[in-house]
Write a protein that holds these residues in place. Structure first.
Motif, short mmCIF file in Angstrom:
data_model
loop_
_atom_site.label_atom_id
_atom_site.label_comp_id
_atom_site.label_asym_id
_atom_site.label_seq_id
_atom_site.Cartn_x
_atom_site.Cartn_y
_atom_site.Cartn_z
N ILE A 1 15.42 12.92 3.10
CA ILE A 1 14.54 11.74 3.21
C ILE A 1 15.17 10.79 4.22
CG2 ILE A 1 13.67 9.66 2.06
CD1 ILE A 1 13.69 11.12 -0.56
N ASP A 2 14.37 10.30 5.14
CA ASP A 2 14.84 9.19 5.97
C ASP A 2 13.63 8.44 6.51
OD1 ASP A 2 14.75 10.08 9.20
OD2 ASP A 2 14.78 11.73 7.77
N ALA A 3 13.86 7.22 6.95
CA ALA A 3 12.76 6.34 7.32
C ALA A 3 13.07 5.57 8.60
CB ALA A 3 12.48 5.36 6.19
N ALA B 1 6.08 5.53 6.69
CA ALA B 1 7.33 5.09 7.31
C ALA B 1 8.43 6.13 7.22
CB ALA B 1 7.80 3.79 6.66
N TYR B 2 8.12 7.27 6.59
CA TYR B 2 9.14 8.31 6.35
C TYR B 2 8.80 9.58 7.13
CZ TYR B 2 10.34 5.14 2.59
OH TYR B 2 10.69 4.01 1.88
N PRO B 3 9.51 9.84 8.25
CA PRO B 3 9.29 11.08 8.98
C PRO B 3 9.55 12.31 8.12
CG PRO B 3 10.62 9.57 10.27
CD PRO B 3 10.51 8.98 8.90
N ARG B 4 10.53 12.19 7.22
CA ARG B 4 10.85 13.26 6.28
C ARG B 4 10.89 12.68 4.86
NH1 ARG B 4 12.43 13.88 11.25
NH2 ARG B 4 13.47 11.88 10.98
N GLY B 5 10.21 13.33 3.94
CA GLY B 5 10.21 12.89 2.55
C GLY B 5 9.02 12.03 2.17
N GLY B 6 8.20 11.65 3.13
CA GLY B 6 7.06 10.77 2.86
C GLY B 6 6.05 11.37 1.89
N SER C 1 0.85 -1.19 0.00
CA SER C 1 0.00 0.00 0.00
C SER C 1 0.88 1.25 0.00
CB SER C 1 -0.91 0.00 1.24
OG SER C 1 -1.40 1.30 1.50
N ILE C 2 0.72 2.08 -1.01
CA ILE C 2 1.54 3.30 -1.12
C ILE C 2 1.25 4.25 0.04
CG2 ILE C 2 1.81 5.42 -2.50
CD1 ILE C 2 1.67 3.56 -4.98
N SER C 3 0.00 4.30 0.47
CA SER C 3 -0.37 5.15 1.61
C SER C 3 0.34 4.69 2.87
CB SER C 3 -1.89 5.11 1.80
OG SER C 3 -2.26 5.86 2.92
N SER D 1 13.51 8.14 15.22
CA SER D 1 13.39 8.58 13.83
C SER D 1 12.44 9.77 13.70
CB SER D 1 12.91 7.41 12.97
OG SER D 1 12.96 7.73 11.60
N PHE D 2 11.24 9.63 14.23
CA PHE D 2 10.25 10.71 14.13
C PHE D 2 10.61 11.89 15.03
CE2 PHE D 2 7.82 7.49 11.99
CZ PHE D 2 7.01 8.20 11.12
N GLY D 3 11.39 11.62 16.08
CA GLY D 3 11.76 12.70 17.00
C GLY D 3 13.18 13.19 16.80
N ALA D 4 13.78 12.88 15.65
CA ALA D 4 15.20 13.18 15.42
C ALA D 4 15.59 14.62 15.74
CB ALA D 4 15.58 12.84 13.97
#
Length: 403
Positions: free
Chosen positions: A379-381, A64-69, A57-59, A242-245
């Motif tokens: 971008i990072d995940a 999964a990407y805090p940045r670049g999603g 699922s693309i959505s 990751s999300f709180g980097a």
């Protein structure tokens, strides 16, 4: 047409292969500053190479990407997890998905992936030059000049930058000098150090599903949690990191971590479970009847932390004991001081901002015919093969060279 690809990692290698596939007559030169090709691919996944994720699922994939999603969500229809698995399959590389959706080669050996890339590049005629460090990019009337020292430059018609994440802002100066906006790099995907906490004595103990939270912040994560000899790791920690980097970098990696060992968000439901346990096991010692299937060593540790006597019987703990147990199970607090890189998987948050890039083609808005792929972008995940998937997808798009 002469195309230069800077960076011999996952994104660079795949970009060079895709350019040569799209433009068979082009002269494609892959440039790597070190002696080694695909070094991060080699060590990823404990040497097994977590190629991608089984999410189709693309959505869901984009989450999964805090940045670049947001940007990847628009690119995934063109090349996603299904496409990369097909790509490897056609080239004789068999992959399999684990129950946690991480995808590996059936050989469980990253060398399988490396060999596939090397063979494909050689078959297509990609020129590979190692120990070729690009010092500067200079646009000119005849194309894009890449300087390997102060004087010597080679002119290319098109260039793809796939140099990976830079741990320091200075490592991106050569790109900001061209006008690109750079998001300051900070570490992402790391484990938490707890030098003062006794919980480290439980190293090796794992909980299948816990909820973690940074005290005083809204950010939370849930999933498996592993206690280590330095603190805590596992998806429940890595997702939080990751999300709180950026937030955790501002805190200088000093904060309190709240752990809900039950993963139950309603304290009253936990209280009900305890009351039911008292009802059914009243004459048994609390140390001998665990709830929420918690590992025995952790259960004993939490009982002692709640100042409960291990030999006490369940029907003796009373309201005060019940309250203490509810609190420790749902709102356990640990002091974090510092971080540790997760295995060898160094991941950065930050890089070339999408504000400086055409999000459809990944071409620079400042330098025509200059493209970006992989982690050099902002971008990072989270862990699970998502970072590699971003590399494959952005490399595939950049390799179209704006077409």
């Amino acid at each position: 047409m002469k195309v230069g690809v800077i960076g011999g990692g996952a994104a660079g290698f795949f970009a060079a292969i895709c350019v040569k596939t799209n433009y068979p007559d082009a002269e494609v030169i892959l440039l790597e500053q070190s002696k080694k090709w695909l070094s991060k691919v080699k060590v990823s996944g404990g040497g097994r190479c977590n190629v991608t994720n089984d999410t189709t699922s693309i959505s869901e994939l984009s989450k999964a990407y805090p940045r670049g999603g947001k940007q990847l969500k628009k690119l995934f229809p063109h090349f996603n997890t299904v496409h990369i698995r097909e790509w490897f399959s056609v080239r004789g590389v068999s992959l399999y998905a684990q129950t946690d959706k991480r995808v590996f080669p059936t050989t469980d050996d990253s060398q399988t992936i490396i060999d596939c890339f090397l063979k494909e590049a050689n078959t297509l005629g990609v020129q590979m030059k190692s120990q070729a460090s690009v010092k500067k990019i200079a646009p000119s009337a005849s194309g894009i000049q890449l300087y390997f020292d102060e004087v010597n430059a080679v002119t290319f018609d098109k260039v793809i930058v796939a140099t990976g994440g830079s741990p320091k802002l200075s490592g991106l100066n050569w790109l900001s000098a061209l006008g690109h906006q750079i998001e300051t790099p900070v570490p992402s995907l790391f484990t938490f150090n707890m030098p003062q906490e006794k919980v480290k004595t439980l190293m090796g103990v794992a909980v299948n599903n816990a909820t973690t939270r940074i005290q005083g912040e809204k950010l939370s994560a849930n999933g498996p949690l592993l206690i280590t000899h330095w603190g805590m790791s596992g998806p429940a920690i890595l997702v939080l990191s990751s999300f709180g980097a950026r937030m955790l970098a501002k805190k200088q990696y000093q904060f309190n971590l709240q752990v809900n060992w039950t993963n139950e968000q309603n304290q009253e439901l936990v209280r009900a479970v305890i009351n039911k346990t008292i009802e059914n096991n009243g004459q048994k010692q609390i140390q001998n009847v665990r709830i929420y299937d918690l590992p025995s060593r952790l259960w004993i540790f939490l009982l002692e932390k709640a100042s409960l006597t291990l030999t006490q019987k369940w029907d003796e703990i009373g309201k005060k004991g019940t309250h203490k147990l509810v609190e420790i199970l749902t709102n356990d607090v640990y002091e974090v001081k510092g971080k540790t890189t997760f295995k060898e998987e160094f991941v950065t948050c930050g890089g070339v901002s999408f504000k400086s890039v055409n999000s459809k083609t990944l071409e620079s808005k400042h330098v025509p015919n200059l493209f970006f792929a992989g982690e050099v972008l902002d971008i990072d995940a989270i862990t699970g093969g998502y970072n590699f998937q971003a590399a494959w997808t952005t490399a595939f798009i950049a390799a179209k060279l704006g077409q």
